[in-house]
Structure formats: structure tokens, C-alpha cells
Design a protein around this motif. Structure first.
Motif, PDB file in Angstrom:
ATOM      1  N   UNK A  31       0.923  -1.211  -0.072  1.00 43.53           N
ATOM      2  CA  UNK A  31      -0.032  -0.048   0.043  1.00 43.53           C
ATOM      3  C   UNK A  31       1.007   1.221  -0.039  1.00 43.53           C
ATOM      4  N   UNK A  32       0.521   2.154  -0.897  1.00 39.48           N
ATOM      5  CA  UNK A  32       1.187   3.549  -0.820  1.00 39.48           C
ATOM      6  C   UNK A  32       0.209   4.491  -0.376  1.00 39.48           C
ATOM      7  N   UNK A  33       0.607   5.101   0.540  1.00 37.43           N
ATOM      8  CA  UNK A  33      -0.211   5.992   1.257  1.00 37.43           C
ATOM      9  C   UNK A  33      -0.768   7.305   0.304  1.00 37.43           C
ATOM     10  N   UNK A  34      -2.213   7.259   0.055  1.00 38.50           N
ATOM     11  CA  UNK A  34      -2.518   8.192  -0.825  1.00 38.50           C
ATOM     12  C   UNK A  34      -2.227   7.817  -2.196  1.00 38.50           C
ATOM     13  N   UNK A  35      -2.103   6.708  -2.684  1.00 37.34           N
ATOM     14  CA  UNK A  35      -1.731   6.185  -3.926  1.00 37.34           C
ATOM     15  C   UNK A  35      -2.241   4.873  -4.088  1.00 37.34           C
ATOM     16  N   UNK A  36      -1.599   3.974  -4.832  1.00 33.69           N
ATOM     17  CA  UNK A  36      -2.056   2.492  -5.107  1.00 33.69           C
ATOM     18  C   UNK A  36      -2.021   1.402  -4.006  1.00 33.69           C
ATOM     19  N   UNK A  37      -2.564   0.405  -4.254  1.00 36.66           N
ATOM     20  CA  UNK A  37      -2.580  -0.702  -3.420  1.00 36.66           C
ATOM     21  C   UNK A  37      -2.799  -2.180  -3.874  1.00 36.66           C
ATOM     22  N   UNK A  38      -1.920  -3.021  -3.804  1.00 36.74           N
ATOM     23  CA  UNK A  38      -1.946  -4.318  -4.149  1.00 36.74           C
ATOM     24  C   UNK A  38      -2.517  -5.215  -3.265  1.00 36.74           C
ATOM     25  N   UNK A  39      -3.294  -6.100  -3.497  1.00 40.53           N
ATOM     26  CA  UNK A  39      -3.706  -7.166  -2.558  1.00 40.53           C
ATOM     27  C   UNK A  39      -2.986  -8.445  -2.828  1.00 40.53           C
ATOM     28  N   UNK A  40      -2.585  -8.995  -1.782  1.00 36.88           N
ATOM     29  CA  UNK A  40      -1.440 -10.213  -1.881  1.00 36.88           C
ATOM     30  C   UNK A  40      -2.169 -11.346  -0.859  1.00 36.88           C
ATOM     31  N   UNK A  41      -3.056 -12.100  -1.431  1.00 41.85           N
ATOM     32  CA  UNK A  41      -3.651 -13.206  -0.595  1.00 41.85           C
ATOM     33  C   UNK A  41      -2.636 -14.313  -0.175  1.00 41.85           C
ATOM     34  N   UNK A  42      -3.160 -15.040   1.028  1.00 41.43           N
ATOM     35  CA  UNK A  42      -2.241 -15.825   1.433  1.00 41.43           C
ATOM     36  C   UNK A  42      -1.923 -17.127   0.505  1.00 41.43           C
ATOM     37  N   UNK A  43      -0.394 -17.287   0.307  1.00 41.47           N
ATOM     38  CA  UNK A  43      -0.283 -18.381  -0.695  1.00 41.47           C
ATOM     39  C   UNK A  43      -0.265 -17.792  -2.091  1.00 41.47           C
ATOM     40  N   UNK A  44      -0.587 -16.774  -2.366  1.00 35.48           N
ATOM     41  CA  UNK A  44      -0.732 -16.147  -3.915  1.00 35.48           C
ATOM     42  C   UNK A  44       0.095 -15.214  -4.107  1.00 35.48           C
ATOM     43  N   UNK A  45      -0.155 -14.535  -5.320  1.00 36.54           N
ATOM     44  CA  UNK A  45       0.810 -13.283  -5.662  1.00 36.54           C
ATOM     45  C   UNK A  45      -0.071 -12.086  -5.942  1.00 36.54           C
ATOM     46  N   UNK A  46       0.465 -10.887  -5.977  1.00 36.78           N
ATOM     47  CA  UNK A  46       0.073  -9.661  -6.376  1.00 36.78           C
ATOM     48  C   UNK A  46       1.110  -8.939  -7.129  1.00 36.78           C
ATOM     49  N   UNK A  47       0.395  -8.382  -8.276  1.00 38.30           N
ATOM     50  CA  UNK A  47       1.466  -7.685  -8.986  1.00 38.30           C
ATOM     51  C   UNK A  47       1.217  -6.342  -9.493  1.00 38.30           C
TER      52      UNK A  47
END
Length: 110
Positions: free
Chosen positions: A67-83
Motif C-alpha cells: 500500500x502506498x499512502x494516498x496512492x495505489x494498493x496491491x492485494x496479496x492473498x495468502x499463498x498467492x501473488x500480487x503484481x
């Protein structure tokens, strides 16, 4: 006028020769992986080029975010990936919204 035509022909032939041998070296986009494990981003700081893909691999049994404050967010679930694809000007610090003590930094080089 003949000299102008000759110059154009040489330019076209030179360009064709570059294309035939693959042209000038061009950097391809790559994927940079960050492991999320034991409540930490590893490595904590990365340097990428604009257009590179950043991939967070979550090895923890619970969810995280980048998470970037005031910017973007990438969810990263358990055992998975986020890009996320790095963009010019993405020199930023990020953290996990669920575990604010987890911090990382992304530097985008030219």
C-alpha cells in the motif's frame, strides 16, 4: 538532386541492415519478485525500470497488501501473488495495511 537520392538510399540500406541484425540493443521488461514471509518484504528495497513487473509472492498464511499512502494498493492473498507494473515516478515507500510495521521501498531507475 542525385546526391539527395543517394543519401536517402544509403540511409534506407543502413536501416535495413540494422533491422536484419536485430537493431540496436533494447532492454526488455522483466519481473522482479519480492517474497512476503514472516511479516517482512524480502528484499525490503528494490530497483526496477519503468515497465518492469513487480510481483509479491505471499508465503505467509494470512493476507498482506503493498500500500502506498494516498496512492495505489496491491492485494496479496495468502499463498498467492500480487503484481504491479512499475511506472516512471514510482519511487515510493509502501507498507502492509494489515501489518503497518512491514515496509518496503521501490526505486524506478531511468
Amino acid at each position: 538532386m542525385t546526391a539527395l537520392l543517394l543519401d536517402r538510399r544509403q540511409l534506407l540500406l543502413g536501416g535495413a541492415a540494422l533491422l536484419a541484425i536485430g537493431g540496436p540493443a533494447r532492454a526488455e521488461a522483466s519481473t522482479v519478485r519480492i517474497t512476503v514471509e514472516k511479516l517482512a518484504f524480502v528484499p525490503e528495497e528494490i530497483t526496477v525500470r519503468a515497465g518492469d513487473t513487480i510481483e509479491w509472492v505471499n508465503k505467509d498464511p494470512f493476507a498482506h497488501t503493498a500500500t502506498v499512502k494516498g496512492g495505489w494498493e496491491v492485494a496479496i492473498p495468502p499463498g498467492k501473488t500480487g503484481t504491479r507494473v512499475a511506472a516512471a515516478g514510482d519511487d515510493i515507500e509502501y507498507y502492509c495495511r494489515f501489518h503497518p510495521n512491514m515496509k518496503g521501498r521501490i526505486v524506478v531507475s531511468a
